[in-house]
Design an enzyme around this catalytic site. Structure first.
Site, PDB file in Angstrom:
ATOM      1  N   TYR B  11     -54.389 -39.154  11.903  1.00 52.21           N
ATOM      2  CA  TYR B  11     -53.495 -40.287  11.632  1.00 52.21           C
ATOM      3  C   TYR B  11     -54.272 -41.596  11.562  1.00 52.21           C
ATOM      4  O   TYR B  11     -54.095 -42.392  10.623  1.00 52.21           O
ATOM      5  CB  TYR B  11     -52.421 -40.341  12.733  1.00 52.21           C
ATOM      6  CG  TYR B  11     -51.545 -41.569  12.746  1.00 52.21           C
ATOM      7  CD1 TYR B  11     -50.883 -42.008  11.601  1.00 52.21           C
ATOM      8  CD2 TYR B  11     -51.337 -42.277  13.941  1.00 52.21           C
ATOM      9  CE1 TYR B  11     -50.061 -43.130  11.634  1.00 52.21           C
ATOM     10  CE2 TYR B  11     -50.514 -43.401  13.971  1.00 52.21           C
ATOM     11  CZ  TYR B  11     -49.880 -43.823  12.816  1.00 52.21           C
ATOM     12  OH  TYR B  11     -49.067 -44.924  12.851  1.00 52.21           O
ATOM     13  N   ARG B  35     -55.432 -30.610  14.567  1.00 48.81           N
ATOM     14  CA  ARG B  35     -54.070 -31.142  14.464  1.00 48.81           C
ATOM     15  C   ARG B  35     -53.249 -30.321  13.477  1.00 48.81           C
ATOM     16  O   ARG B  35     -52.087 -29.978  13.732  1.00 48.81           O
ATOM     17  CB  ARG B  35     -54.092 -32.605  14.019  1.00 48.81           C
ATOM     18  CG  ARG B  35     -52.716 -33.229  13.798  1.00 48.81           C
ATOM     19  CD  ARG B  35     -51.987 -33.481  15.096  1.00 48.81           C
ATOM     20  NE  ARG B  35     -52.646 -34.576  15.773  1.00 48.81           N
ATOM     21  CZ  ARG B  35     -52.269 -35.853  15.698  1.00 48.81           C
ATOM     22  NH1 ARG B  35     -51.178 -36.179  15.037  1.00 48.81           N
ATOM     23  NH2 ARG B  35     -52.940 -36.794  16.303  1.00 48.81           N
ATOM     24  N   THR B 144     -56.150 -44.635  26.155  1.00 50.92           N
ATOM     25  CA  THR B 144     -54.748 -45.030  26.004  1.00 50.92           C
ATOM     26  C   THR B 144     -54.303 -45.911  27.157  1.00 50.92           C
ATOM     27  O   THR B 144     -54.756 -45.742  28.294  1.00 50.92           O
ATOM     28  CB  THR B 144     -53.817 -43.792  25.908  1.00 50.92           C
ATOM     29  OG1 THR B 144     -52.509 -44.137  26.393  1.00 50.92           O
ATOM     30  CG2 THR B 144     -54.329 -42.629  26.697  1.00 50.92           C
ATOM     31  N   SER B 179     -49.324 -37.711  32.370  1.00 53.89           N
ATOM     32  CA  SER B 179     -49.258 -36.350  31.827  1.00 53.89           C
ATOM     33  C   SER B 179     -50.658 -35.760  31.895  1.00 53.89           C
ATOM     34  O   SER B 179     -51.632 -36.496  32.099  1.00 53.89           O
ATOM     35  CB  SER B 179     -48.786 -36.350  30.365  1.00 53.89           C
ATOM     36  OG  SER B 179     -49.843 -36.775  29.512  1.00 53.89           O
ATOM     37  N   TYR B 181     -52.309 -34.683  29.428  1.00 56.84           N
ATOM     38  CA  TYR B 181     -53.045 -35.332  28.344  1.00 56.84           C
ATOM     39  C   TYR B 181     -53.620 -36.669  28.797  1.00 56.84           C
ATOM     40  O   TYR B 181     -54.811 -36.945  28.627  1.00 56.84           O
ATOM     41  CB  TYR B 181     -52.131 -35.544  27.124  1.00 56.84           C
ATOM     42  CG  TYR B 181     -52.534 -36.734  26.302  1.00 56.84           C
ATOM     43  CD1 TYR B 181     -53.740 -36.747  25.618  1.00 56.84           C
ATOM     44  CD2 TYR B 181     -51.744 -37.890  26.255  1.00 56.84           C
ATOM     45  CE1 TYR B 181     -54.129 -37.865  24.898  1.00 56.84           C
ATOM     46  CE2 TYR B 181     -52.131 -38.994  25.538  1.00 56.84           C
ATOM     47  CZ  TYR B 181     -53.327 -38.983  24.865  1.00 56.84           C
ATOM     48  OH  TYR B 181     -53.728 -40.081  24.172  1.00 56.84           O
ATOM     49  N   HIS B 182     -52.782 -37.517  29.373  1.00 54.17           N
ATOM     50  CA  HIS B 182     -53.284 -38.816  29.817  1.00 54.17           C
ATOM     51  C   HIS B 182     -54.385 -38.639  30.857  1.00 54.17           C
ATOM     52  O   HIS B 182     -55.334 -39.414  30.915  1.00 54.17           O
ATOM     53  CB  HIS B 182     -52.142 -39.664  30.385  1.00 54.17           C
ATOM     54  CG  HIS B 182     -51.169 -40.148  29.351  1.00 54.17           C
ATOM     55  ND1 HIS B 182     -49.970 -39.522  29.106  1.00 54.17           N
ATOM     56  CD2 HIS B 182     -51.234 -41.182  28.479  1.00 54.17           C
ATOM     57  CE1 HIS B 182     -49.330 -40.170  28.140  1.00 54.17           C
ATOM     58  NE2 HIS B 182     -50.071 -41.178  27.741  1.00 54.17           N
ATOM     59  N   LYS B 185     -57.815 -38.262  29.404  1.00 52.84           N
ATOM     60  CA  LYS B 185     -58.416 -39.529  28.977  1.00 52.84           C
ATOM     61  C   LYS B 185     -59.004 -40.275  30.185  1.00 52.84           C
ATOM     62  O   LYS B 185     -60.017 -40.969  30.065  1.00 52.84           O
ATOM     63  CB  LYS B 185     -57.363 -40.409  28.294  1.00 52.84           C
ATOM     64  CG  LYS B 185     -56.819 -39.825  26.997  1.00 52.84           C
ATOM     65  CD  LYS B 185     -57.693 -40.211  25.808  1.00 52.84           C
ATOM     66  CE  LYS B 185     -57.004 -39.926  24.491  1.00 52.84           C
ATOM     67  NZ  LYS B 185     -57.815 -40.298  23.325  1.00 52.84           N
ATOM     68  N   ALA B 238     -43.268 -43.319  19.179  1.00 52.07           N
ATOM     69  CA  ALA B 238     -41.865 -43.720  19.361  1.00 52.07           C
ATOM     70  C   ALA B 238     -41.227 -44.317  18.105  1.00 52.07           C
ATOM     71  O   ALA B 238     -40.219 -43.797  17.610  1.00 52.07           O
ATOM     72  CB  ALA B 238     -41.760 -44.691  20.525  1.00 52.07           C
ATOM     73  N   ASN B 240     -42.185 -44.453  14.938  1.00 52.28           N
ATOM     74  CA  ASN B 240     -42.183 -43.542  13.799  1.00 52.28           C
ATOM     75  C   ASN B 240     -41.081 -42.493  13.941  1.00 52.28           C
ATOM     76  O   ASN B 240     -40.363 -42.176  12.992  1.00 52.28           O
ATOM     77  CB  ASN B 240     -43.545 -42.849  13.665  1.00 52.28           C
ATOM     78  CG  ASN B 240     -44.658 -43.819  13.248  1.00 52.28           C
ATOM     79  OD1 ASN B 240     -44.407 -44.999  13.002  1.00 52.28           O
ATOM     80  ND2 ASN B 240     -45.876 -43.318  13.157  1.00 52.28           N
ATOM     81  N   VAL B 254     -33.501 -41.997  23.188  1.00 55.70           N
ATOM     82  CA  VAL B 254     -33.971 -42.868  24.272  1.00 55.70           C
ATOM     83  C   VAL B 254     -33.902 -42.066  25.569  1.00 55.70           C
ATOM     84  O   VAL B 254     -32.845 -41.528  25.907  1.00 55.70           O
ATOM     85  CB  VAL B 254     -33.092 -44.138  24.359  1.00 55.70           C
ATOM     86  CG1 VAL B 254     -33.402 -44.931  25.616  1.00 55.70           C
ATOM     87  CG2 VAL B 254     -33.287 -44.978  23.103  1.00 55.70           C
TER      88      VAL B 254
END
Lengths: 400, 400
Positions: B11, B35, B144, B179, B181-182, B185, B238, B240, B254
Site C-alpha cells: 500500500y 500481503r 506505529t 495487539s 502485531y503492535h 513493532k 479506519a 478507508n 464503530v
C-alpha cells in the site's frame, strides 16, 4: 500444588523440580535437551558429569520414593506444549525453558534469530496454551536483571510512577538490554504483560540476577542428582566460571575495568524465591514483576573473592583485565530494588568464603573434565563469534 | 540517493518507490508478495484492481522512462536479503516489509507466531546485513503510534527525561501496545536501538499514525500504477474501511463508544515524511524516533466525516456502535508529540470533505469488487478468529 517446570533438565530447572517434589508438590518437567545440544555445537560441556534426565528421574525415585513426571519435547511445538498443559492442569508453570546466553546470541545472525525463535515463540505458545486450557494457572517466568541495563536512576520492580509535564501515570519501567538474548527476555515481558491484560491471566516476571553455586539439599542426597555446572563463555555465569579458571590455572577473565555491577544470588535462593512466588500467586489481569537478587557485586569483587578463597585451598590465582568483548558501560550507577521477595519471606544466603571454597572443591573434584578451549571468550559484540581469544590488557596487582 | 524499499509491492511501499524514482533517486524494491498471499488466505482482496509488481514496474518505465529495480524474495531469508543489501549498497533502506495487521495477529497462536517470525526475524536479518555489508546505510523503519498505547501522560518522540527519586536520565519511553502485531513493532524498536548502539548504525524509527487516502501524483499518471486499497478487517485502515462500508450500504463499524483517539495522516504525507527522513539522516549510534502523524481523530469523528461526505455524493450512511472485539480503553487521554518532522519541513495535508469524497468516488468506481463478508469484523482479542460477526449494540443518531 501441581507444578510444571519448563526447562526441567537445566541448571536451575532440575534442582527446582527436586525441591518442589520433596515438598509434596506434584511435579512434571518439560525439556527438549537444547542445552545439551548447544554444548555439543560449541564443543563444551557441564563440569559436573550430569546424568540423562531419565536416569535423574529414576535416581530420584530410588532415593526419595517420589515421582517426577517427564515430558520430552519442544515448547515451540504448539501441539506438544498445549497437550502437556491441557492434560497436566498445572497450578503453576515455572518457565526456565529458554536459551539463557548473551554471547551465544551474538555469534552471528543465525544464532540471534534462533534465540529469538526459541525464547519468544516458545513463550507465545505457553501463553496461548494457558489461555485456552489452563486460564487459572500462574506463569512464573524467569527473566533477568539484564533486561534493565544500567540506567542512571534507581531500578524499581517492573513499574514506576512517572510525573511528566504535570500529569502522572504508572508505567512499565523502560528496558535497555545488552544483548540479543537479553532482548528476547524483554520481548517476552511485553508479550506476557499484554496476555495478562487481554486474557486475564496470572503471571510473575522474575528478573533474576546472576546465580552461583551448585549444591542443594536435594542434589546432596546422591551424586546422580547433581545439577549441571557450566563455565564456558556461553553458558557459564561469572562466579562459577572464575572458580574453574582458578583451578585451571588461567588468569580470571575480568572484562575491561571490571566495575560492571550486577545483582547475584545463591542457587538456594533461586529455589526459595520460586517457591515463595508459587505460594503467593498474583491477582489475574496484570503481570507482577519481582527483582530476584540478594547482593550486588562488581566483576572485580567476585574475582577477588575467588582469588581469596582459592588461596585458602592452596591455589594461587591471577586476575587479568581483558579487552572487553561486549559493548557495555564499565562504570555506572546501579541501584535496583528487591523488596518484594523479602516481603514474602526470603531469607537470603549471602556470599561468603566458605561457599566459594565449596564450589572450588567441587571443581577440583572434576578438574579432569575441564575443557580448556572454552574458558577464555572468543565471541565479540561487534565482530560476532571469532577464532581469536580475547586479549589480556593488564594484570591486577596480585597483592591487592 | 540509492533507496531500497522493503515491502515495495505494498500500500505504501509501491507509492514510495514511484515517489523516489520520479525525484531522480535510484530505487530498488524487495517483496515476497506475502500481503497478496494473506488476502488469498482470508478470502479478501484490494478494492483497487492492482497489477502484478512486474506489470507495475513495466508501466512505470513506459510512462516515465524510469527504471525501478525489483528483487523478489523474503527478508527472513538471510542469503537473499544480505545479497541484495551487499550488491545494491543502499544509502537508505525504507522498511515497510512487515505484516501490518493487529486482527491478523490475534486470530490464533499460529498467526501470532507467524507475525513475530516475519516481522522480528526479518528485521534482525536486515540489521545484521547492514552491519556486515552496508554500515553507512540509514534504516528508515516504519513503526506505529500503536506501540505507545494510551498512557495517561503526553507521549514524546521515543525518549523522555525522567526524574526519579532525585536522579535523572533520558530513557526510552515505555510502550504498552495493544495487539501481538503492535508488540512485534515494539520488539523491532528494541532490537534496532541495540543494533545502533553496538554497531554504530544509523536508524530512524517512524511511529506512524493511521494512513488514509489512495491517490498520489505518481499513481495518477496511469491507472496501472494504482496502489492497493484494503478495507477488510485485517488490512483495512479506519477511514478507508468506512468509505467502503458507506458505499456497500452497511452501518459503519464503530467499536464500542468510538472515543478511541489516534493520530492520522494522508498517504501524501507518508511520502513526504519518508523523503524528509531520508534527506536528513541521523548521526550513527543512536536510534532516532519520529512520531509521524498530522491530526488526531476519534473513530466517531471519522465515521461522521464519512457520513457527511457520503451525503454529498448522494449516499445515506448509518453509524453503528458494535461490541468492541478488541481489549482497549474506549475513552482515554491522548496527547502525542509530533514536532520533529515539522521541523524538517513537513507541509501537512489536512483531512477535508473533498478528500473523503475523492476516496468515496474511487470506491464507487470499483464497487463491483467489494467482498461483503470481509467488511464486518469477526476476530476478537479474547476469542481469536471466529465465524461470528461482531454485533451492533446501538445506532448513532443519524441527525448528529
Amino acid at each position: 500444588m501441581r507444578i510444571l517446570i519448563l526447562g526441567g533438565d537445566g541448571y536451575l530447572g532440575w534442582p527446582t523440580a527436586m525441591y518442589f517434589s520433596r515438598r509434596d508438590h506434584t511435579v512434571a518437567v518439560v525439556d527438549n535437551f537444547l542445552r545439551r545440544m548447544m554444548h555439543a555445537e560449541r564443543g563444551t560441556d557441564s563440569l559436573t558429569p550430569i546424568r540423562s534426565l531419565h536416569e535423574r528421574v529414576q535416581a530420584w525415585r530410588e532415593v526419595t520414593g517420589r515421582t517426577i513426571e517427564m515430558h520430552i519435547g519442544d515448547i515451540r511445538d504448539w501441539y506438544f506444549i498445549s497437550r502437556v498443559i491441557r492434560e497436566f492442569q498445572p497450578d503453576a508453570i515455572v518457565h526456565y525453558g529458554e536459551i539463557p546466553s548473551a554471547p551465544y546470541s551474538m555469534i552471528d545472525v543465525h544464532h540471534a534469530v534462533r534465540v529469538h525463535e526459541n525464547n519468544v515463540n516458545g513463550t507465545l505458545n505457553v501463553l496461548w496454551a494457558m489461555h485456552e486450557f489452563a486460564p487459572q494457572a500462574h506463569l512464573i517466568k524467569l527473566g533477568t536483571m539484564g533486561e534493565y541495563g544500567t540506567p542512571n536512576i534507581d531500578i524499581p520492580e517492573g513499574y514506576f510512577e512517572v510525573e511528566y509535564r504535570g500529569r502522572k501515570d504508572v508505567l512499565p519501567f523502560p528496558k535497555q538490554p545488552g544483548s540479543f538474548y537479553h532482548l528476547t527476555k524483554v520481548h517476552d515481558s511485553h508479550n506476557i504483560m499484554f496476555a495478562c491484560k487481554i486474557w486475564n491471566l496470572r503471571a510473575t516476571d522474575l528478573n533474576q540476577g546472576v546465580v552461583y553455586g551448585i549444591e542443594t539439599e536435594e542434589s546432596n542426597l546422591d551424586d546422580r542428582l547433581l545439577t549441571r555446572f557450566d563455565y564456558d563463555e556461553s553458558f557459564g555465569t561469572a562466579l562459577n566460571r572464575f572458580c574453574v579458571q582458578a583451578v585451571a590455572g588461567i588468569p580470571l577473565t575480568v572484562f575491561g575495568k571490571g566495575e560492571q555491577t550486577r545483582g547475584y544470588l545463591n542457587i538456594l535462593d533461586t529455589l526459595q524465591c520460586v517457591e515463595l512466588t508459587a505460594l503467593h500467586p498474583p491477582e489475574p489481569g496484570r503481570m507482577r514483576v519481582f527483582n530476584q537478587w540478594v547482593e550486588t557485586f562488581s566483576v572485580l569483587d567476585l574475582a577477588r573473592a575467588v582469588r581469596k578463597a582459592a588461596r585458602e585451598v592452596g591455589i594461587e590465582v591471577k586476575i587479568a583485565h581483558y579487552v572487553n568483548p561486549r559493548v557495555e558501560a564499565e562504570e555506572h550507577y546501579y541501584n535496583p530494588d528487591h523488596n518484594e521477595l523479602y516481603h514474602l519471606g526470603l531469607k537470603p544466603h549471602l556470599l561468603n568464603d566458605m561457599l566459594v571454597e565449596q564450589v572450588i572443591k567441587r571443581v577440583v573434584q572434576y578438574r579432569d573434565r575441564i575443557i580448556y578451549h572454552s574458558i577464555v571468550p572468543r565471541i565479540y559484540w561487534e565482530r560476532g563469534g571469532t577464532d581469536e581469544y580475547v586479549e589480556i590488557v593488564e594484570y591486577e596487582d596480585n597483592g591487592a
